[in-house]
Write a protein that holds these residues in place. Structure first.
Motif, mmCIF file in Angstrom:
data_model
loop_
_atom_site.group_PDB
_atom_site.id
_atom_site.type_symbol
_atom_site.label_atom_id
_atom_site.label_comp_id
_atom_site.label_asym_id
_atom_site.label_seq_id
_atom_site.Cartn_x
_atom_site.Cartn_y
_atom_site.Cartn_z
ATOM 1 N N ARG A 187 -48.116 111.402 94.737
ATOM 2 C CA ARG A 187 -47.942 111.846 96.130
ATOM 3 C C ARG A 187 -48.977 112.901 96.496
ATOM 4 O O ARG A 187 -49.624 112.817 97.529
ATOM 5 C CB ARG A 187 -46.528 112.413 96.368
ATOM 6 C CG ARG A 187 -45.411 111.397 96.297
ATOM 7 C CD ARG A 187 -44.060 112.030 96.670
ATOM 8 N NE ARG A 187 -44.027 112.401 98.071
ATOM 9 C CZ ARG A 187 -43.733 111.565 99.070
ATOM 10 N NH1 ARG A 187 -43.410 110.327 98.805
ATOM 11 N NH2 ARG A 187 -43.745 111.980 100.329
ATOM 12 N N PRO B 262 -45.505 105.606 96.710
ATOM 13 C CA PRO B 262 -45.827 106.441 97.873
ATOM 14 C C PRO B 262 -47.000 105.888 98.693
ATOM 15 O O PRO B 262 -47.152 106.256 99.858
ATOM 16 C CB PRO B 262 -46.158 107.806 97.255
ATOM 17 C CG PRO B 262 -46.475 107.540 95.825
ATOM 18 C CD PRO B 262 -45.653 106.356 95.436
ATOM 19 N N GLY B 263 -47.811 105.026 98.079
ATOM 20 C CA GLY B 263 -48.917 104.402 98.825
ATOM 21 C C GLY B 263 -48.393 103.627 100.025
ATOM 22 O O GLY B 263 -49.018 103.597 101.095
ATOM 23 N N PRO C 192 -40.825 106.505 98.626
ATOM 24 C CA PRO C 192 -41.329 107.847 98.333
ATOM 25 C C PRO C 192 -41.424 108.158 96.840
ATOM 26 O O PRO C 192 -42.289 108.910 96.431
ATOM 27 C CB PRO C 192 -40.313 108.775 99.017
ATOM 28 C CG PRO C 192 -39.092 107.963 99.183
ATOM 29 C CD PRO C 192 -39.540 106.549 99.351
ATOM 30 N N ASN C 193 -40.516 107.563 96.045
ATOM 31 C CA ASN C 193 -40.409 107.983 94.644
ATOM 32 C C ASN C 193 -41.116 107.081 93.636
ATOM 33 O O ASN C 193 -41.236 107.432 92.461
ATOM 34 C CB ASN C 193 -38.931 108.119 94.254
ATOM 35 C CG ASN C 193 -38.214 109.159 95.101
ATOM 36 O OD1 ASN C 193 -38.860 109.982 95.756
ATOM 37 N ND2 ASN C 193 -36.891 109.127 95.106
ATOM 38 N N ARG C 194 -41.548 105.886 94.049
ATOM 39 C CA ARG C 194 -42.264 104.997 93.131
ATOM 40 C C ARG C 194 -43.552 104.422 93.731
ATOM 41 O O ARG C 194 -44.526 104.221 93.051
ATOM 42 C CB ARG C 194 -41.370 103.827 92.662
ATOM 43 C CG ARG C 194 -40.260 104.231 91.722
ATOM 44 C CD ARG C 194 -40.789 104.775 90.386
ATOM 45 N NE ARG C 194 -39.699 105.217 89.509
ATOM 46 C CZ ARG C 194 -39.140 106.437 89.554
ATOM 47 N NH1 ARG C 194 -39.568 107.350 90.413
ATOM 48 N NH2 ARG C 194 -38.174 106.764 88.710
ATOM 49 N N GLU D 208 -45.699 104.348 101.694
ATOM 50 C CA GLU D 208 -45.323 105.368 102.687
ATOM 51 C C GLU D 208 -46.548 105.804 103.486
ATOM 52 O O GLU D 208 -46.520 105.857 104.726
ATOM 53 C CB GLU D 208 -44.708 106.578 101.961
ATOM 54 C CG GLU D 208 -44.407 107.754 102.878
ATOM 55 C CD GLU D 208 -43.774 108.936 102.126
ATOM 56 O OE1 GLU D 208 -43.156 108.738 101.063
ATOM 57 O OE2 GLU D 208 -43.907 110.079 102.613
ATOM 58 N N LYS D 209 -47.635 106.077 102.756
ATOM 59 C CA LYS D 209 -48.830 106.565 103.439
ATOM 60 C C LYS D 209 -49.388 105.489 104.383
ATOM 61 O O LYS D 209 -49.724 105.781 105.547
ATOM 62 C CB LYS D 209 -49.881 106.967 102.405
ATOM 63 C CG LYS D 209 -51.071 107.601 103.073
ATOM 64 C CD LYS D 209 -51.929 108.391 102.137
ATOM 65 C CE LYS D 209 -53.105 108.954 102.922
ATOM 66 N NZ LYS D 209 -54.368 108.738 102.204
ATOM 67 N N ASN E 30 -44.844 110.428 89.735
ATOM 68 C CA ASN E 30 -44.915 110.070 91.157
ATOM 69 C C ASN E 30 -45.105 111.282 92.069
ATOM 70 O O ASN E 30 -45.637 111.148 93.166
ATOM 71 C CB ASN E 30 -43.701 109.232 91.546
ATOM 72 C CG ASN E 30 -43.837 107.811 91.043
ATOM 73 O OD1 ASN E 30 -44.603 107.025 91.600
ATOM 74 N ND2 ASN E 30 -43.159 107.480 89.956
ATOM 75 N N LEU F 202 -37.297 103.941 96.666
ATOM 76 C CA LEU F 202 -38.449 103.389 95.936
ATOM 77 C C LEU F 202 -39.783 103.743 96.573
ATOM 78 O O LEU F 202 -40.769 103.964 95.877
ATOM 79 C CB LEU F 202 -38.324 101.866 95.823
ATOM 80 C CG LEU F 202 -37.389 101.353 94.731
ATOM 81 C CD1 LEU F 202 -37.220 99.843 94.860
ATOM 82 C CD2 LEU F 202 -37.946 101.688 93.348
ATOM 83 N N LEU G 180 -52.765 102.758 93.553
ATOM 84 C CA LEU G 180 -51.629 103.254 92.775
ATOM 85 C C LEU G 180 -50.794 102.128 92.167
ATOM 86 O O LEU G 180 -49.831 102.378 91.449
ATOM 87 C CB LEU G 180 -50.736 104.150 93.649
ATOM 88 C CG LEU G 180 -51.422 105.379 94.264
ATOM 89 C CD1 LEU G 180 -50.475 106.123 95.187
ATOM 90 C CD2 LEU G 180 -51.955 106.312 93.177
ATOM 91 N N LYS H 132 -47.304 105.164 107.559
ATOM 92 C CA LYS H 132 -47.493 106.267 108.512
ATOM 93 C C LYS H 132 -48.828 106.113 109.259
ATOM 94 O O LYS H 132 -48.892 106.321 110.479
ATOM 95 C CB LYS H 132 -47.419 107.610 107.782
ATOM 96 C CG LYS H 132 -45.987 107.925 107.302
ATOM 97 C CD LYS H 132 -45.930 109.177 106.434
ATOM 98 C CE LYS H 132 -44.473 109.552 106.139
ATOM 99 N NZ LYS H 132 -44.366 110.712 105.249
#
Lengths: 147, 302
Positions: A111, B17-18, B13-15, B20-21, A107, B11, B279, B24
């Protein structure tokens, strides 16, 4: 069991009928509520089959906080050492990293590939992680999950 | 508009991240003032930690809330689990003086104090109340003519007495936001049923949790949905990774799983890769070309 409102349960079974887990498992919420009034059910494996979806609590005609009662029963079970191995692992992750689900290499790469920087969480700030660990020590959580 | 602290949890950020992006990108496009919450830990997750020890659960949640109090911003979450923990803990500590004293007694030792000055928001109820489906509809650049199987997720709505977002049997507000993107939120049997992940069931009893997921996926597939939309990375994980796990037992569904931030991102013109949908563990080439076509079609009209 201190949750006194469960004394008003009249065993209608709306909880069991609404339970998505009970469709596939031996979890019978009505029975758990009934048994918890009479005896110690801390070692009952069904306590851990609840997804905490709150259907039972929503539909209880007596307005009993059924899911919250299950959470209290689980806490009692945990205090007596009935903690599933997989849950112990999640607890250890929290103590070690401040996250129940810590980052891994796969991960990290994901990122980077989508242009995200390092997470801004406790992972990046050692002092913050130290604070989290101190709190876990102070609340007795570390002791609770010791084998 | 005031500023919000984006709380990401574990979960996302760590699994995934799509998610999260996408979030944002979408917050920026909607003109919402936000900054990422620094130094936050796990919320902590309501399933395992709330079950084990209320005092620990409340204390750690309070620390995350205090990080927002120190910035004087409300907390914005994009996860039903984080929402459940943080909104419940915030309310409990605001209303129960005894528990507040207990928790502050621990927090004092790291130089912090819960004061109860901020609100905890979930992106779906936030967008519904602060932006509104109508405004989103007007901003959409690429109407997504998709049939969406919407999954609210348990902890966004329930317990309803605490959440105060209306009833849990026939909720509507999230459907409105989905339809604002041009998609159709289709009815399906068991729409409000649990994905199966919560309460520590996925981590300790994977097979049991997947039976509930299969129940949902069968009905979603039968209803002819192009994709599942949710607003919780744990539901996202359960449906997305869950399909890979179910496929090992010969149960193939191939239903793409999309967080609402990602759906909204697509509708605002961001690509499949921009919103991190490439992802996902479950990929469906048919869905991906449909999205590409919808986005192209609209561009050519303009």
């Amino acid at each position: 069991m201190k949750n006194s409102d469960i004394l008003t349960c009249f065993q209608c079974g709306a909880c069991t009928g609404s339970c998505p887990s009970g469709k596939y498992t031996s979890l019978n919420v009505r029975r758990i509520i009934k048994d918890s009034l009479k005896k110690d059910i801390s070692d009952h494996p069904d306590l851990w089959m609840c997804t905490t979806c709150y259907n039972c609590q929503e539909r209880c005609p007596r307005g009993i906080k059924v899911t919250d009662a299950i959470l209290s029963l689980r806490a009692e079970a945990a205090r007596k050492g009935h903690i599933l191995p997989a849950h112990r692992v999640v607890c250890k992750f929290l103590i070690e990293t401040g996250h129940a689900v810590p980052i891994d290499q796969i991960n990290m790469t994901k990122r980077e590939n989508i242009g995200l920087l390092e997470t801004e969480t406790v992972r990046k700030y050692p002092k913050a992680l130290k604070d989290v660990r101190k709190l876990l020590e102070l609340t007795g959580f570390n002791g609770l999950i010791q084998e | 508009m005031k500023e919000y602290s984006l709380y990401l949890g574990c979960l996302i950020p760590n699994r995934y991240p799509g998610i999260e992006k996408a979030t944002k990108l979408v917050l920026d496009r909607l003109g919402i003032k936000w900054s990422e919450l620094k130094e936050a830990s796990c919320c902590p997750a309501p399933g395992v930690f709330r079950s084990f020890d209320q005092n620990t659960w409340l204390t750690l949640a309070a620390r995350n809330i205090i990080l927002c109090e120190e910035k004087n911003t409300d907390l914005l979450t994009i996860c039903n689990g984080c929402f459940s923990t943080l909104v419940d803990a915030n309310n409990i500590l605001k209303n129960n003086g005894d528990l507040r004293v207990q928790v502050n007694d621990h927090l004092k030792k790291i130089g912090k104090e819960f004061r109860g000055t901020i609100q905890v928001r979930h992106i779906i109820e936030f967008l519904d109340k602060e932006i509104g489906a109508k405004m989103i509809d007007e901003m959409i650049e690429k109407p997504l003519e998709l049939k969406v199987a919407l999954h609210y997720g348990c902890h966004l709505l329930k317990p309803t007495k605490e959440r105060k977002l209306g009833g849990a049997e026939f909720p509507k507000f999230f459907d409105g936001l989905v339809e604002a993107t041009g998609a159709l939120s289709i009815p399906y049997e068991g729409k409000n049923s649990c994905c199966g992940a919560g309460g520590g069931v996925r981590s300790a009893m994977l097979e049991t949790s997947l039976k509930m997921t299969e129940f949902k996926l069968e009905r979603i597939k039968k209803a002819g949905a192009d994709c599942i939309v949710e607003a919780c990375p744990f539901c996202h994980l359960q449906y997305d990774s869950g399909q890979v796990e179910l496929a090992k037992a010969g149960k193939i569904f191939d239903v793409p799983v999309v967080h609402y931030s990602q759906l909204l991102g697509l509708a605002l013109g961001y690509s499949f890769e921009d919103v991190g949908l490439h992802l996902n563990a479950t990929r469906n080439p048919g869905f991906e070309s449909k999205i590409a076509l919808l986005q192209k079609k609209d561009a050519s009209i303009k």
